[in-house]
Design a protein around this motif. Structure first.
Motif, PDB file in Angstrom:
ATOM      1  N   SER A 176     -78.481  -3.492  17.922  1.00 40.33           N
ATOM      2  CA  SER A 176     -78.935  -3.833  19.298  1.00 40.33           C
ATOM      3  C   SER A 176     -77.586  -3.758  20.311  1.00 40.33           C
ATOM      4  CB  SER A 176     -79.860  -4.958  19.305  1.00 40.33           C
ATOM      5  OG  SER A 176     -79.117  -6.171  19.010  1.00 40.33           O
ATOM      6  N   ARG A 177     -76.478  -3.746  19.594  1.00 44.60           N
ATOM      7  CA  ARG A 177     -75.215  -4.121  20.455  1.00 44.60           C
ATOM      8  C   ARG A 177     -74.840  -2.507  21.213  1.00 44.60           C
ATOM      9  NH1 ARG A 177     -75.053  -8.743  21.141  1.00 44.60           N
ATOM     10  NH2 ARG A 177     -77.247  -8.027  20.252  1.00 44.60           N
ATOM     11  N   VAL A 178     -74.237  -2.890  22.540  1.00 43.53           N
ATOM     12  CA  VAL A 178     -74.024  -1.634  23.351  1.00 43.53           C
ATOM     13  C   VAL A 178     -72.651  -1.538  22.918  1.00 43.53           C
ATOM     14  CG1 VAL A 178     -73.750  -0.947  25.587  1.00 43.53           C
ATOM     15  CG2 VAL A 178     -75.413  -2.573  25.023  1.00 43.53           C
ATOM     16  N   MET A 179     -72.438  -0.298  22.336  1.00 45.10           N
ATOM     17  CA  MET A 179     -71.102   0.173  22.107  1.00 45.10           C
ATOM     18  C   MET A 179     -70.234   0.858  23.124  1.00 45.10           C
ATOM     19  SD  MET A 179     -71.374  -1.218  19.148  1.00 45.10           S
ATOM     20  CE  MET A 179     -69.335  -0.651  18.578  1.00 45.10           C
ATOM     21  N   ALA A 180     -68.971   0.687  23.199  1.00 47.82           N
ATOM     22  CA  ALA A 180     -68.189   1.573  24.200  1.00 47.82           C
ATOM     23  C   ALA A 180     -68.095   2.924  23.506  1.00 47.82           C
ATOM     24  CB  ALA A 180     -66.642   1.145  23.907  1.00 47.82           C
ATOM     25  N   PRO A 181     -67.566   3.945  24.218  1.00 47.01           N
ATOM     26  CA  PRO A 181     -67.887   5.245  23.694  1.00 47.01           C
ATOM     27  C   PRO A 181     -66.881   5.512  22.430  1.00 47.01           C
ATOM     28  CG  PRO A 181     -67.231   4.987  26.045  1.00 47.01           C
ATOM     29  CD  PRO A 181     -67.093   3.720  25.690  1.00 47.01           C
ATOM     30  N   SER A 182     -67.047   6.777  21.965  1.00 54.20           N
ATOM     31  CA  SER A 182     -66.454   7.351  20.975  1.00 54.20           C
ATOM     32  C   SER A 182     -65.700   8.319  21.887  1.00 54.20           C
ATOM     33  CB  SER A 182     -67.039   7.757  19.805  1.00 54.20           C
ATOM     34  OG  SER A 182     -66.244   8.498  19.028  1.00 54.20           O
ATOM     35  N   SER A 183     -64.839   9.097  21.073  1.00 51.30           N
ATOM     36  CA  SER A 183     -63.923  10.009  21.779  1.00 51.30           C
ATOM     37  C   SER A 183     -63.959  11.335  20.920  1.00 51.30           C
ATOM     38  CB  SER A 183     -62.438   9.680  21.810  1.00 51.30           C
ATOM     39  OG  SER A 183     -62.557   8.429  22.675  1.00 51.30           O
ATOM     40  N   LEU A 184     -63.877  12.541  21.448  1.00 50.72           N
ATOM     41  CA  LEU A 184     -63.329  13.732  20.870  1.00 50.72           C
ATOM     42  C   LEU A 184     -61.908  13.870  21.221  1.00 50.72           C
ATOM     43  CD1 LEU A 184     -63.454  16.374  19.452  1.00 50.72           C
ATOM     44  CD2 LEU A 184     -64.955  17.234  21.070  1.00 50.72           C
ATOM     45  N   ILE A 185     -61.171  14.091  20.294  1.00 48.55           N
ATOM     46  CA  ILE A 185     -59.572  14.133  20.654  1.00 48.55           C
ATOM     47  C   ILE A 185     -59.186  15.384  20.235  1.00 48.55           C
ATOM     48  CG2 ILE A 185     -57.410  13.198  20.748  1.00 48.55           C
ATOM     49  CD1 ILE A 185     -58.883  10.300  20.095  1.00 48.55           C
ATOM     50  N   PHE A 186     -58.159  16.184  20.865  1.00 51.38           N
ATOM     51  CA  PHE A 186     -57.639  17.157  20.361  1.00 51.38           C
ATOM     52  C   PHE A 186     -55.910  16.776  20.568  1.00 51.38           C
ATOM     53  CE2 PHE A 186     -61.556  19.108  21.874  1.00 51.38           C
ATOM     54  CZ  PHE A 186     -61.734  19.668  20.742  1.00 51.38           C
ATOM     55  N   TYR A 187     -55.044  17.042  19.408  1.00 53.04           N
ATOM     56  CA  TYR A 187     -53.622  17.119  19.550  1.00 53.04           C
ATOM     57  C   TYR A 187     -53.050  18.475  19.329  1.00 53.04           C
ATOM     58  CZ  TYR A 187     -55.217  12.379  17.543  1.00 53.04           C
ATOM     59  OH  TYR A 187     -55.938  11.235  17.432  1.00 53.04           O
ATOM     60  N   LEU A 188     -52.604  18.868  20.611  1.00 54.30           N
ATOM     61  CA  LEU A 188     -52.190  20.155  20.747  1.00 54.30           C
ATOM     62  C   LEU A 188     -50.712  20.129  20.730  1.00 54.30           C
ATOM     63  CD1 LEU A 188     -54.688  21.499  23.214  1.00 54.30           C
ATOM     64  CD2 LEU A 188     -54.794  21.320  20.600  1.00 54.30           C
ATOM     65  N   GLY A 189     -49.943  21.248  20.037  1.00 49.02           N
ATOM     66  CA  GLY A 189     -48.673  21.367  20.173  1.00 49.02           C
ATOM     67  C   GLY A 189     -48.334  22.792  21.026  1.00 49.02           C
ATOM     68  N   VAL A 190     -47.935  22.942  22.111  1.00 49.33           N
ATOM     69  CA  VAL A 190     -47.772  24.308  22.898  1.00 49.33           C
ATOM     70  C   VAL A 190     -46.449  24.799  23.364  1.00 49.33           C
ATOM     71  CG1 VAL A 190     -48.425  25.279  25.184  1.00 49.33           C
ATOM     72  CG2 VAL A 190     -49.768  23.399  24.335  1.00 49.33           C
ATOM     73  N   ASP A 191     -46.296  26.036  22.903  1.00 47.19           N
ATOM     74  CA  ASP A 191     -45.008  26.684  22.796  1.00 47.19           C
ATOM     75  C   ASP A 191     -44.236  27.157  24.027  1.00 47.19           C
ATOM     76  OD1 ASP A 191     -45.987  29.014  23.464  1.00 47.19           O
ATOM     77  OD2 ASP A 191     -45.491  29.903  21.432  1.00 47.19           O
ATOM     78  N   LYS A 192     -44.616  26.620  25.139  1.00 47.96           N
ATOM     79  CA  LYS A 192     -44.103  26.707  26.242  1.00 47.96           C
ATOM     80  C   LYS A 192     -44.309  25.584  27.224  1.00 47.96           C
ATOM     81  CE  LYS A 192     -47.787  28.711  29.013  1.00 47.96           C
ATOM     82  NZ  LYS A 192     -48.500  29.524  29.819  1.00 47.96           N
ATOM     83  N   LYS A 193     -43.637  25.451  28.536  1.00 45.59           N
ATOM     84  CA  LYS A 193     -43.815  24.431  29.403  1.00 45.59           C
ATOM     85  C   LYS A 193     -45.083  24.802  30.220  1.00 45.59           C
ATOM     86  CE  LYS A 193     -40.426  21.298  28.733  1.00 45.59           C
ATOM     87  NZ  LYS A 193     -41.255  20.296  28.209  1.00 45.59           N
ATOM     88  N   LEU A 194     -45.614  23.640  30.531  1.00 43.83           N
ATOM     89  CA  LEU A 194     -46.808  24.070  31.394  1.00 43.83           C
ATOM     90  C   LEU A 194     -46.808  23.532  33.083  1.00 43.83           C
ATOM     91  CD1 LEU A 194     -49.562  22.695  29.146  1.00 43.83           C
ATOM     92  CD2 LEU A 194     -48.815  25.112  29.426  1.00 43.83           C
ATOM     93  N   ILE A 242     -49.656  26.288  19.321  1.00 39.68           N
ATOM     94  CA  ILE A 242     -48.913  26.591  17.982  1.00 39.68           C
ATOM     95  C   ILE A 242     -49.407  25.521  16.929  1.00 39.68           C
ATOM     96  CG2 ILE A 242     -47.052  28.209  18.723  1.00 39.68           C
ATOM     97  CD1 ILE A 242     -45.306  25.678  18.347  1.00 39.68           C
ATOM     98  N   TYR A 243     -50.061  24.275  17.440  1.00 37.71           N
ATOM     99  CA  TYR A 243     -50.599  23.253  16.552  1.00 37.71           C
ATOM    100  C   TYR A 243     -51.814  22.592  17.004  1.00 37.71           C
ATOM    101  CZ  TYR A 243     -51.285  19.196  13.660  1.00 37.71           C
ATOM    102  OH  TYR A 243     -51.994  18.228  12.746  1.00 37.71           O
ATOM    103  N   LYS A 244     -52.849  22.495  16.354  1.00 37.83           N
ATOM    104  CA  LYS A 244     -54.068  21.982  16.839  1.00 37.83           C
ATOM    105  C   LYS A 244     -54.815  21.001  15.794  1.00 37.83           C
ATOM    106  CE  LYS A 244     -58.434  23.666  17.819  1.00 37.83           C
ATOM    107  NZ  LYS A 244     -59.446  24.873  17.642  1.00 37.83           N
ATOM    108  N   ARG A 245     -55.012  19.689  16.094  1.00 37.44           N
ATOM    109  CA  ARG A 245     -55.895  19.058  15.124  1.00 37.44           C
ATOM    110  C   ARG A 245     -56.727  18.291  16.030  1.00 37.44           C
ATOM    111  NH1 ARG A 245     -53.273  13.623  12.032  1.00 37.44           N
ATOM    112  NH2 ARG A 245     -55.309  12.934  11.429  1.00 37.44           N
ATOM    113  N   SER A 246     -57.983  18.310  15.448  1.00 35.79           N
ATOM    114  CA  SER A 246     -59.170  17.537  16.298  1.00 35.79           C
ATOM    115  C   SER A 246     -59.432  16.255  15.733  1.00 35.79           C
ATOM    116  CB  SER A 246     -60.369  18.373  16.562  1.00 35.79           C
ATOM    117  OG  SER A 246     -60.870  18.573  15.109  1.00 35.79           O
ATOM    118  N   TYR A 247     -60.193  15.177  16.413  1.00 36.03           N
ATOM    119  CA  TYR A 247     -60.436  14.039  15.700  1.00 36.03           C
ATOM    120  C   TYR A 247     -61.541  13.341  16.482  1.00 36.03           C
ATOM    121  CZ  TYR A 247     -58.778   9.362  13.668  1.00 36.03           C
ATOM    122  OH  TYR A 247     -58.765   8.205  12.764  1.00 36.03           O
TER     123      TYR A 247
END
Length: 502
Positions: free
Chosen positions: A304-322, A416-421
């Motif tokens: 019955s506890r009200v939980m704070a959110p979870s998250s879908l996270i992406f860790y990305l390495g990008v081979d150029k400046k944005l 060039i690098y991608k990981r989800s969580y």
């Protein structure tokens, strides 16, 4: 002859709360061992390195710098002894789509004129709002959150009772904000920080406008090298106090005798304990490590506890400046109403989620190879959802498409690098109840004494710290939680066993 031996404290979990409690008790003369299941200390604030990218896995906002300063000061230290802080300017930016971007300046006069430009009179209203929020911060952060919340009598101080009325504990944040501002963008800006607390503005006490004070007046900071530098600092401090930290050692069971824990058992060994502090997931400790008769809370209580959110996270390495991105970026290009409902009211994977993007390489060249960017993308989602690979991929494509469109550049082909969580990782790595990311929501019915207690009601020497107990979710509250628990242990269990013999 007098013989003294130090009381043995076992701390389960080396996150912010566990490290804070361990360092505090070691400095008081306890013999402290901290057991951590993962190979890196820090709990949700772990770090991983790959291909020249350094990814902070969890918290990315450094707010309330005074809480960190006060913590290190207890040991005669400064934050700067362990890491270097940079103040971000702009603090963050909000992207609404259609070329509309709002940058939140670090300077107060600039912030007031930004408010004024959106709504005449809003600059003055902001001053009033923050003046009241500063008072709440002062009382809330300096006296309320350091209370152990074990009994209502802690709050029966005439000054505090007057304060509680002035603190708007019984008014909602949504109502409070609308007393000052009318412009939808300003309302959204003022309500944004409390999303970290895990409940809708309608259900969050207006006390938490203190978060706006933290955000706007105290500023958004960044520890050079990444958020994990805080953990490294706390680990170094704990070791200086004499704490032994054992990584990769998961607690498997607790041995009890006469209503007390006598030993904490891991695959690698067995540790004698006079006091145990559980700063791992509270629900996991209660339901998996304690026999049923020693649990304080039932399964139905937890459900019955009200939980704070979870998250879908992406860790990305990008081979150029944005371009078009700052260190912190909030994508508010969709309506928050439906997304909020899908987190809190009718939990489901969201149709059109808002999301957050952190690009620490904008501030810190050490977290990505030269000419590249380090991206951390987070979508808040309801806890306890079915977490499948194809769902994650669907959201990756969706948010990347929006990010590319709004910032006007190709990004996906440069990843060039991608990981989800997401949920199942939170469960695997932290035994997170329902796969939550932040802990218990700070609703009115889950504030102070109404949270799971920091002391077991059935095991005489078991205490709890961290995001499922007082004062609540977030890095500063977890840091405070460890300190509050350490103080309670000192009150009940003197650091030395003294035996007299001839």
């Amino acid at each position: 002859m007098q013989h003294t031996s130090a009381k043995k404290v076992i701390v389960i979990g080396a996150g912010f709360a566990g490290l804070a409690a361990a360092a505090g008790l070691a400095s008081e003369g306890y013999e402290v061992v901290c057991l951590e299941k993962n190979e890196v200390a820090g709990g949700r604030a772990r770090v991983f390195n790959t291909n020249g990218f350094v990814f902070d896995m969890g918290p990315s906002w450094y707010w309330m710098p005074d809480v960190f300063e006060q913590f290190f000061a207890k040991f005669g230290k400064n934050v700067s002894d362990y890491y270097e802080l940079v103040r971000l300017d702009p603090s963050y930016q909000v992207l609404y789509g259609d070329q509309e971007v709002l940058e939140l300046p670090a300077s107060m006069p600039a912030l007031e004129s930004l408010f004024e430009s959106l709504e005449p009179g809003a600059g003055t209203q902001l001053q009033k709002f923050l003046k009241q929020a500063a008072y709440k911060y002062e009382v809330g952060i300096n006296s309320l959150v350091y209370k152990p919340s074990r009994s209502l009598t802690e709050f029966i101080d005439p000054k505090l009772l007057v304060d509680v009325l002035r603190l708007d504990v019984f008014q909602s944040m949504a109502k409070h904000v609308r007393k000052y501002f009318r412009h939808p963008k300003l309302i959204q800006l003022m309500e944004f920080p409390i999303l970290f607390l895990g409940a809708l503005p309608e259900n969050t006490p207006a006390l938490y406008s203190l978060m706006n004070y933290a955000d706007m007046a105290l500023g958004t900071w960044y520890p050079k090298g990444g958020m994990h530098k805080i953990v490294e600092g706390m680990v170094a401090l704990a070791k200086e106090q004499g704490v032994e930290i054992r990584l990769g050692e998961e607690v498997q069971r607790l041995e009890l005798e006469g209503g007390r824990i006598t030993h904490v058992v891991t695959a690698q060994g067995k540790y004698e304990a006079d006091v145990v502090i559980g700063s791992a997931d509270y629900h996991h400790l209660e339901t998996k490590l304690l026999p049923q008769s020693f649990r304080t809370y039932s399964d139905s209580y937890w459900d019955s506890r009200v939980m704070a959110p979870s998250s879908l996270i992406f860790y990305l390495g990008v081979d150029k400046k944005l371009t078009g991105l700052q260190h912190h970026n909030l994508f508010f290009d969709e309506d928050f109403g439906p997304h909020a409902a899908e987190i809190y009211t009718t939990p489901a994977w969201p149709q059109k989620p808002l999301f957050y993007v952190s690009v620490p390489s904008k501030t810190d060249p050490t977290v990505a190879p030269a000419g590249m960017e380090n991206l951390f993308i987070l979508i808040p989602v309801a806890p306890d959802l079915e977490d499948r690979e194809e769902t994650r991929e669907h959201y990756y494509q969706m948010v990347m498409e929006r990010l590319e469109k709004i910032t006007g550049q190709e990004v996906r082909s440069h990843v060039i690098y991608k990981r989800s969580y997401a949920h199942r990782d939170f469960i695997k790595d932290y035994h997170a109840f329902k796969g939550n990311a932040y802990g218990l929501a700070n609703t009115l019915r889950q504030t102070a004494v109404l949270k799971p207690s920091l002391k077991s009601k059935k095991v005489k020497n078991l205490f709890y710290a961290g995001q499922l107990t007082v004062p609540g979710p977030g890095v500063p509250p977890s840091l405070i939680s460890g300190q509050v628990v350490a103080a309670e242990v000192v009150k009940e269990f003197a650091p030395q066993n003294v035996t007299l013999s001839h």
